[in-house]
Structures are given as structure tokens and as C-alpha cells.
Design a protein around this motif. Structure first.
Motif, mmCIF file in Angstrom:
data_model
loop_
_atom_site.group_PDB
_atom_site.id
_atom_site.type_symbol
_atom_site.label_atom_id
_atom_site.label_comp_id
_atom_site.label_asym_id
_atom_site.label_seq_id
_atom_site.Cartn_x
_atom_site.Cartn_y
_atom_site.Cartn_z
ATOM 1 N N VAL A 4 21.401 9.215 -12.695
ATOM 2 C CA VAL A 4 20.947 10.510 -12.208
ATOM 3 C C VAL A 4 20.936 10.462 -10.687
ATOM 4 N N GLU A 5 21.570 11.425 -10.068
ATOM 5 C CA GLU A 5 21.618 11.500 -8.611
ATOM 6 C C GLU A 5 20.359 12.204 -8.104
ATOM 7 N N ILE A 6 19.600 11.506 -7.279
ATOM 8 C CA ILE A 6 18.365 12.071 -6.739
ATOM 9 C C ILE A 6 18.468 12.094 -5.220
ATOM 10 N N SER A 7 18.223 13.252 -4.649
ATOM 11 C CA SER A 7 18.268 13.382 -3.194
ATOM 12 C C SER A 7 16.948 12.931 -2.580
ATOM 13 N N ASN A 8 16.982 12.662 -1.293
ATOM 14 C CA ASN A 8 15.750 12.308 -0.583
ATOM 15 C C ASN A 8 14.716 13.419 -0.709
ATOM 16 N N GLU A 9 15.158 14.657 -0.610
ATOM 17 C CA GLU A 9 14.226 15.784 -0.692
ATOM 18 C C GLU A 9 13.565 15.855 -2.066
ATOM 19 N N LYS A 10 14.347 15.610 -3.096
ATOM 20 C CA LYS A 10 13.798 15.639 -4.451
ATOM 21 C C LYS A 10 12.791 14.496 -4.640
ATOM 22 N N ALA A 11 13.111 13.332 -4.100
ATOM 23 C CA ALA A 11 12.197 12.186 -4.189
ATOM 24 C C ALA A 11 10.920 12.455 -3.400
ATOM 25 N N LEU A 12 11.056 13.026 -2.210
ATOM 26 C CA LEU A 12 9.877 13.344 -1.399
ATOM 27 C C LEU A 12 8.978 14.357 -2.105
ATOM 28 N N LYS A 13 9.586 15.346 -2.724
ATOM 29 C CA LYS A 13 8.804 16.354 -3.453
ATOM 30 C C LYS A 13 8.017 15.696 -4.588
ATOM 31 N N ALA A 14 8.663 14.794 -5.317
ATOM 32 C CA ALA A 14 7.990 14.098 -6.411
ATOM 33 C C ALA A 14 6.859 13.220 -5.896
ATOM 34 N N ASN A 26 -4.662 3.490 -4.234
ATOM 35 C CA ASN A 26 -3.227 3.414 -3.954
ATOM 36 C C ASN A 26 -2.727 4.519 -3.032
ATOM 37 N N LEU A 27 -3.611 5.351 -2.558
ATOM 38 C CA LEU A 27 -3.197 6.484 -1.743
ATOM 39 C C LEU A 27 -2.560 6.061 -0.421
ATOM 40 N N ASP A 28 -3.094 5.045 0.220
ATOM 41 C CA ASP A 28 -2.511 4.571 1.482
ATOM 42 C C ASP A 28 -1.071 4.091 1.272
ATOM 43 N N GLU A 29 -0.831 3.375 0.183
ATOM 44 C CA GLU A 29 0.509 2.880 -0.106
ATOM 45 C C GLU A 29 1.476 4.021 -0.387
ATOM 46 N N LEU A 30 1.015 5.008 -1.128
ATOM 47 C CA LEU A 30 1.860 6.163 -1.427
ATOM 48 C C LEU A 30 2.187 6.931 -0.148
ATOM 49 N N ASN A 31 1.202 7.121 0.717
ATOM 50 C CA ASN A 31 1.447 7.792 1.997
ATOM 51 C C ASN A 31 2.440 7.007 2.849
ATOM 52 N N TYR A 32 2.387 5.690 2.790
ATOM 53 C CA TYR A 32 3.326 4.844 3.531
ATOM 54 C C TYR A 32 4.754 5.082 3.036
ATOM 55 N N VAL A 33 4.934 5.103 1.721
ATOM 56 C CA VAL A 33 6.266 5.326 1.149
ATOM 57 C C VAL A 33 6.793 6.705 1.543
ATOM 58 N N ILE A 34 5.928 7.695 1.539
ATOM 59 C CA ILE A 34 6.332 9.044 1.944
ATOM 60 C C ILE A 34 6.787 9.042 3.401
ATOM 61 N N LYS A 35 6.067 8.358 4.268
ATOM 62 C CA LYS A 35 6.456 8.281 5.679
ATOM 63 C C LYS A 35 7.803 7.587 5.841
ATOM 64 N N VAL A 36 8.031 6.518 5.080
ATOM 65 C CA VAL A 36 9.312 5.807 5.141
ATOM 66 C C VAL A 36 10.446 6.710 4.697
ATOM 67 N N MET A 37 10.251 7.419 3.591
ATOM 68 C CA MET A 37 11.291 8.322 3.091
ATOM 69 C C MET A 37 11.592 9.434 4.100
#
Length: 58
Positions: A4-14, A26-37
Motif C-alpha cells: 500500500v502506497e502511503i504518502s507523508n501527508e497521509k501518515a502525518l494525518k494518521a 507515550n505522547l512525547d515519543e509520538l510528538n517526536y515522530v510527528i516532528k520528524v515526519m
């Protein structure tokens, strides 16, 4: 399993939607991943899993 092809925008939305259900521990870790993306998106990296980052320096 089909690929399945997933775009950065689709991943960020999820990821942003996942924040609603994420435990506080786990919120700090999730926020970190969002910043990286977002940084990858802003740098023009459209397929980070296929990109070669070996020449980059910190």
C-alpha cells in the motif's frame, strides 16, 4: 499482502489522529515522530523509507 502506497501527508494525518488515543506516557515519543515526519516533508523527502541518508551529517 499487497503493498500500500502511503504518502507523508497521509501518515502525518494518521499520527495526529493517534494522539487522541495515545497514553500520556507515550505522547512525547509520538510528538517526536510527528516532528520528524514534518521535517522530512518540509525537506522534500517524499519516500523516506526508500531515501538514502548515508551521506547526511547531524
Amino acid at each position: 499482502m499487497e503493498k500500500v502506497e502511503i504518502s507523508n501527508e497521509k501518515a502525518l494525518k494518521a499520527l495526529e489522529q493517534m494522539k487522541t488515543y495515545c497514553s500520556a506516557t507515550n505522547l512525547d515519543e509520538l510528538n517526536y515522530v510527528i516532528k520528524v515526519m514534518k521535517k522530512l516533508r518540509d525537506a522534500g523527502v517524499t519516500k523516506p523509507l526508500e531515501a538514502d541518508f548515508s551521506s547526511l551529517k547531524n
